[in-house]
Design a protein around this motif. Sequence first.
Motif, PDB file in Angstrom:
ATOM      1  N   MET A 131      59.833  41.504 -17.191  1.00 10.75           N
ATOM      2  CA  MET A 131      59.159  41.350 -15.905  1.00 10.75           C
ATOM      3  C   MET A 131      59.925  40.390 -15.022  1.00 10.75           C
ATOM      4  N   ASP A 132      59.827  40.610 -13.723  1.00 10.05           N
ATOM      5  CA  ASP A 132      60.415  39.733 -12.713  1.00 10.05           C
ATOM      6  C   ASP A 132      59.259  38.953 -12.091  1.00 10.05           C
ATOM      7  N   VAL A 133      59.236  37.638 -12.311  1.00 15.57           N
ATOM      8  CA  VAL A 133      58.077  36.824 -11.947  1.00 15.57           C
ATOM      9  C   VAL A 133      58.495  35.697 -11.013  1.00 15.57           C
ATOM     10  N   ALA A 134      57.715  35.488  -9.948  1.00 13.10           N
ATOM     11  CA  ALA A 134      57.887  34.333  -9.073  1.00 13.10           C
ATOM     12  C   ALA A 134      56.842  33.292  -9.418  1.00 13.10           C
ATOM     13  N   VAL A 135      57.251  32.038  -9.470  1.00 13.96           N
ATOM     14  CA  VAL A 135      56.334  30.913  -9.633  1.00 13.96           C
ATOM     15  C   VAL A 135      56.444  30.057  -8.394  1.00 13.96           C
ATOM     16  N   VAL A 136      55.345  29.892  -7.682  1.00 17.25           N
ATOM     17  CA  VAL A 136      55.331  29.100  -6.454  1.00 17.25           C
ATOM     18  C   VAL A 136      54.757  27.727  -6.782  1.00 17.25           C
ATOM     19  N   GLY A 137      55.587  26.715  -6.726  1.00 16.44           N
ATOM     20  CA  GLY A 137      55.166  25.353  -7.049  1.00 16.44           C
ATOM     21  C   GLY A 137      56.035  24.767  -8.146  1.00 16.44           C
ATOM     22  N   GLY A 138      56.705  23.652  -7.828  1.00 18.78           N
ATOM     23  CA  GLY A 138      57.616  23.039  -8.780  1.00 18.78           C
ATOM     24  C   GLY A 138      57.101  21.744  -9.359  1.00 18.78           C
ATOM     25  N   GLY A 139      55.796  21.689  -9.665  1.00 18.28           N
ATOM     26  CA  GLY A 139      55.237  20.557 -10.389  1.00 18.28           C
ATOM     27  C   GLY A 139      55.206  20.849 -11.878  1.00 18.28           C
ATOM     28  N   ALA A 140      54.484  20.024 -12.628  1.00 19.62           N
ATOM     29  CA  ALA A 140      54.468  20.160 -14.087  1.00 19.62           C
ATOM     30  C   ALA A 140      53.895  21.497 -14.534  1.00 19.62           C
ATOM     31  N   VAL A 141      52.822  21.961 -13.888  1.00 15.31           N
ATOM     32  CA  VAL A 141      52.209  23.227 -14.296  1.00 15.31           C
ATOM     33  C   VAL A 141      53.119  24.404 -13.955  1.00 15.31           C
ATOM     34  N   GLY A 142      53.663  24.421 -12.735  1.00 16.89           N
ATOM     35  CA  GLY A 142      54.547  25.508 -12.354  1.00 16.89           C
ATOM     36  C   GLY A 142      55.788  25.576 -13.223  1.00 16.89           C
ATOM     37  N   LEU A 143      56.398  24.422 -13.490  1.00 17.33           N
ATOM     38  CA  LEU A 143      57.603  24.406 -14.311  1.00 17.33           C
ATOM     39  C   LEU A 143      57.304  24.754 -15.761  1.00 17.33           C
ATOM     40  N   SER A 144      56.169  24.298 -16.285  1.00 17.22           N
ATOM     41  CA  SER A 144      55.786  24.671 -17.652  1.00 17.22           C
ATOM     42  C   SER A 144      55.588  26.174 -17.762  1.00 17.22           C
ATOM     43  N   THR A 145      54.952  26.756 -16.752  1.00 16.74           N
ATOM     44  CA  THR A 145      54.738  28.205 -16.749  1.00 16.74           C
ATOM     45  C   THR A 145      56.066  28.944 -16.657  1.00 16.74           C
ATOM     46  N   ALA A 146      56.942  28.477 -15.779  1.00 16.88           N
ATOM     47  CA  ALA A 146      58.252  29.116 -15.627  1.00 16.88           C
ATOM     48  C   ALA A 146      59.045  29.050 -16.924  1.00 16.88           C
TER      49      ALA A 146
END
Length: 367
Positions: free
Chosen positions: A1-16
């Motif tokens: 899958m090609d996924v975008a994560v919007v937000g570069g805090g701890a939650v966004g980076l952990s998800t990425a």
Amino acid sequence: MDVAVVGGGAVGLSTALALARRGASVTVFERDALGSGATGSAAGLCYDAFADDVDAAVAAAALARYRDLGLFEPQPYVWVARDESDAAAVREQIRGMRGNGVAVEELTPAALGDRYPALDTGGIEVAGLARDAGVLDPDAVVATLAEQARDAGATVETHAPVSLASPRTVETPDGRRSFDAVVVAAGPETKPLVADVGVSLALKAYRAQALVTDPVDAELPSLYDASRAFYWRPSGDALLVGNGAHEVDPTDWDPAADPEFVTRSLDRVERTTALAPACDRGWAGLCTATPDGAPLAGQVADGLWVATGWQGHGLMRAPALGEYLAAAVLDRSNPLSEHLPARVDPTRFDGSESFAALEDPTRDWAE
């Protein structure tokens, strides 16, 4: 899958990071510098002291991950009650925590004073102590998660503001980009971002303040005083003291600590210890709240996911929730998948709810 994560805090980076490690192609969009939002202003408290079994499972998973990353600094966490009704609640919490295998103990005021002589235990009825708690450096968390996400193959774009043209389409300054899924983990900005594609979230922002004192010459635990409504945690040889929260317009708020907050916080430290430190620096940051205190973490439209509403506990929970969200986006199993989805389902509200963001901004998010 090609996924975008919007937000570069701890939650966004952990998800990425979790998505990339599972084979997804991941792009993180952060409108400013990484960790410039709620993560960068977080206190860094990290504990497993939860009586609810789901809370305890999330906390255990997050702490284990932070330990694996070498980011967790052990630091006992103490919470105190100053009247009998609160004391009864603390004792009940401790019984529930022990039932979940959490390493906690109940302390009398005398035992608490023996362990930490610098504390003034006068007026305290009972205390709980979580032995396996600790603290985090938010900047180190962000740097480590970003490095590992990049190493796993994720692309991290900073100073890259975006909007949503559709649930799966991100509008960038360079044009539109389509993805198989989009995860928005942008703190209070999550609400207006998804509103552009017709999704309404029951989410409010509040401003929480903190300060760091001058160095103190005393051994102290992390502490939450429920009666005096403040907390502190050791920060190097100083104390980081927090609370001073109130609801605000997320488009118009002051990132500097209020002078009244500084004076009140230093007074609380002096009343609770034999110390009288000065303030070295203070600040404010935005936190997000929901009607029931639990976050909004899940799918809100075909291909669109959100992760927000952490009630000030986003950094503390980030690795566990990032793993959970990544598994959900990719339709894979996760140890938290059995009980967590109903608790954090973002569609459990229709977005029109009226609620006060600050009935108790320090409460456990999944109680």
